[in-house]
Write an enzyme that holds these catalytic residues in place. Structure first.
Site, short mmCIF file in Angstrom:
data_model
loop_
_atom_site.label_atom_id
_atom_site.label_comp_id
_atom_site.label_asym_id
_atom_site.label_seq_id
_atom_site.Cartn_x
_atom_site.Cartn_y
_atom_site.Cartn_z
N ASP A 16 18.56 11.42 -14.66
CA ASP A 16 18.11 12.62 -15.34
C ASP A 16 18.60 12.58 -16.96
O ASP A 16 19.61 12.26 -17.24
CB ASP A 16 18.51 13.76 -14.73
CG ASP A 16 17.57 15.20 -15.22
OD1 ASP A 16 16.81 15.32 -14.43
OD2 ASP A 16 18.02 15.62 -16.39
N HIS A 67 22.71 20.78 -12.33
CA HIS A 67 23.55 21.66 -12.88
C HIS A 67 24.17 22.88 -12.24
O HIS A 67 24.98 23.57 -12.97
CB HIS A 67 22.64 22.55 -13.97
CG HIS A 67 22.04 21.55 -14.88
ND1 HIS A 67 22.49 20.42 -15.40
CD2 HIS A 67 20.35 21.05 -15.32
CE1 HIS A 67 21.83 19.84 -16.38
NE2 HIS A 67 20.43 20.31 -16.21
N ASP A 80 12.48 13.41 -16.97
CA ASP A 80 12.47 14.05 -18.34
C ASP A 80 13.08 12.90 -19.33
O ASP A 80 13.26 13.53 -20.70
CB ASP A 80 13.40 15.21 -18.35
CG ASP A 80 14.65 14.97 -17.68
OD1 ASP A 80 15.13 13.98 -17.28
OD2 ASP A 80 15.43 16.01 -17.53
#
Length: 415
Positions: free
Chosen positions: A262, A225, A342
């Site tokens: 992810d 990110h 995740d």
């Protein structure tokens, strides 16, 4: 020594590129209709940026300004190259060690505040402990990276961004733990940012190891990110972008594929490589969750959206098709695999329903994709917000070893 050249012809300028001044000099030549610019960069300083007249008529001020900007940009590229070449993050690894990178400094623990974020900030150490307990990994064979220094980070990040991390408030916003804002910054640097910088060093080193050994796993990293000018989502440094920039310069690699699996969109590296054709991005993510970065989505070469509630069989089918297409679209010299867990069923942030066996199958498919094409691959563990993630990652690494996609044995010879 006078660094100004009296050159009138482009041919003479090109000949001058071979001149050595006794120090490492990078000479950049930019041509326009009216001017020839030479930028000399040495010891982190721009020594000279001089316009030279040619036989062409004087150019407009706007054209001159454009050319001047281009020359300055090339000077900055030379400075970046100098920083990469002088970095100590690449170092030789003894043959008895395996390309699995970890440091006990990765784990974040201070005053219990780390528990205020859903991310399991101790998962990195637990992954290695599981592998050691299972007799898959010898602790002595683990590679420990160096911490990325300020000069290392400046290869991608700006001075202003790095300075912003001297504010505990800014760091608290990036890592999404509000109480960190009131802590003295020296403590934040030591307990939060230092572990992150060690993981950045691990990601950068992983590319060198992968080039030499065929694969490498950084048990941390995957801060997808963060981009050059902005952090967020528990990501303070752009380790993926840094890794790739180092590979371009130090490993003579010119084509890199990022496979980001992810659950969250990898908006950081997407912004950093928005106009760079050397990088192909396959991002398979849930569009219904953070970061909702619609601008960055425009820079994804191959976007695969998986909605909340997607089950294992559907996910794996989508991945199979995506890898086939990626193989047809791009021929990389390095694969950077961001392997967030995740996507696991029950993860409070990913909202997908992938089983632990599904994670194992996913990782195997990506490694097999690289193995069959003889492409070096690095794996980063990235996101994962359940305590079970560490066990799942360890089991997946064991499976990769059993399938012959990685070699966890190393060499018996210690040098």
């Amino acid at each position: 020594m006078d660094a100004v050249f009296e050159l009138n012809k482009v041919k003479e300028a090109e000949a001058a590129l071979s001149v050595r001044f006794g120090w490492e000099t990078f000479m950049r030549v930019t041509r326009s209709k009216a001017y020839l610019f030479i930028s000399l960069v040495s010891d982190d300083r721009i020594l000279c940026l001089t316009p030279f007249s040619s036989n062409a008529p004087p150019s407009s001020s706007s054209n001159s300004s454009t050319t001047n900007s281009a020359a300055i940009e090339k000077g900055e590229e030379g400075l970046k190259r100098s920083r990469v070449l002088s970095s100590k993050l690449y170092f030789d690894i003894p043959s008895f060690k395996i390309p699995l990178i970890y440091s006990s400094s990765y784990d974040i623990a201070f005053l219990g505040l780390e528990k205020l974020h859903p991310f399991d900030s101790s998962k990195w150490g637990r992954i290695c402990r599981f592998l050691i307990t299972d007799n898959v990994l010898d602790k002595k064979c683990v590679v420990e990276p160096l911490e990325a220094t300020k000069d290392d980070l400046l290869v991608v990040h700006s001075e202003s961004y790095l300075s912003s991390l001297k504010s505990s408030l800014n760091v608290s916003i990036i890592i999404e733990v509000p109480p960190v804002a009131v802590l003295p910054n020296w403590l934040v640097q030591k307990k939060v940012l230092y572990p992150f910088r060690k993981q950045v060093g691990g990601t950068i080193l992983a590319a060198k190891l992968a080039k030499e050994r065929g694969w490498a796993i950084n048990v941390g990293g995957g801060f997808h990110h963060c981009c050059a000018e902005k952090g967020g989502g528990f990501c303070a440094y752009a380790d993926i972008s840094l890794c790739i920039q180092y590979a371009f310069i130090r490993l003579n690699i010119s084509r890199v594929m990022i496979i980001d699996l992810d659950a969250h969109q990898g908006n950081g590296h997407e912004k950093d490589f928005s106009n760079d054709g050397r990088v192909y991005i396959l991002d398979m993510f849930n569009p219904e969750i953070y970061p909702f970065d619609f601008e960055a989505r425009r820079y994804i070469d191959q976007k695969v959206e998986v909605m909340s509630g997607t089950a294992t069989d559907v996910y794996i089918a989508k991945l199979d098709e995506a890898l086939k297409m990626a193989g047809r679209m791009f021929d990389p010299e390095l694969v950077v695999y961001n392997a967030g867990t995740d996507i696991l069923d029950g993860d409070p942030l990913g909202r997908l329903k992938i089983s632990p066996d599904g994670i194992t199958s996913r990782d195997e498919k990506v490694f097999r994709f690289a193995h069959e094409k003889n492409i070096p691959i690095i794996m980063l563990t990235s996101g994962g917000y359940m305590k079970s993630s560490a066990r799942v990652i360890a089991d997946s690494i064991v499976n990769l070893s059993r399938k012959g996609l990685i070699d966890m044995a190393g060499s018996n010879e210690k040098t």
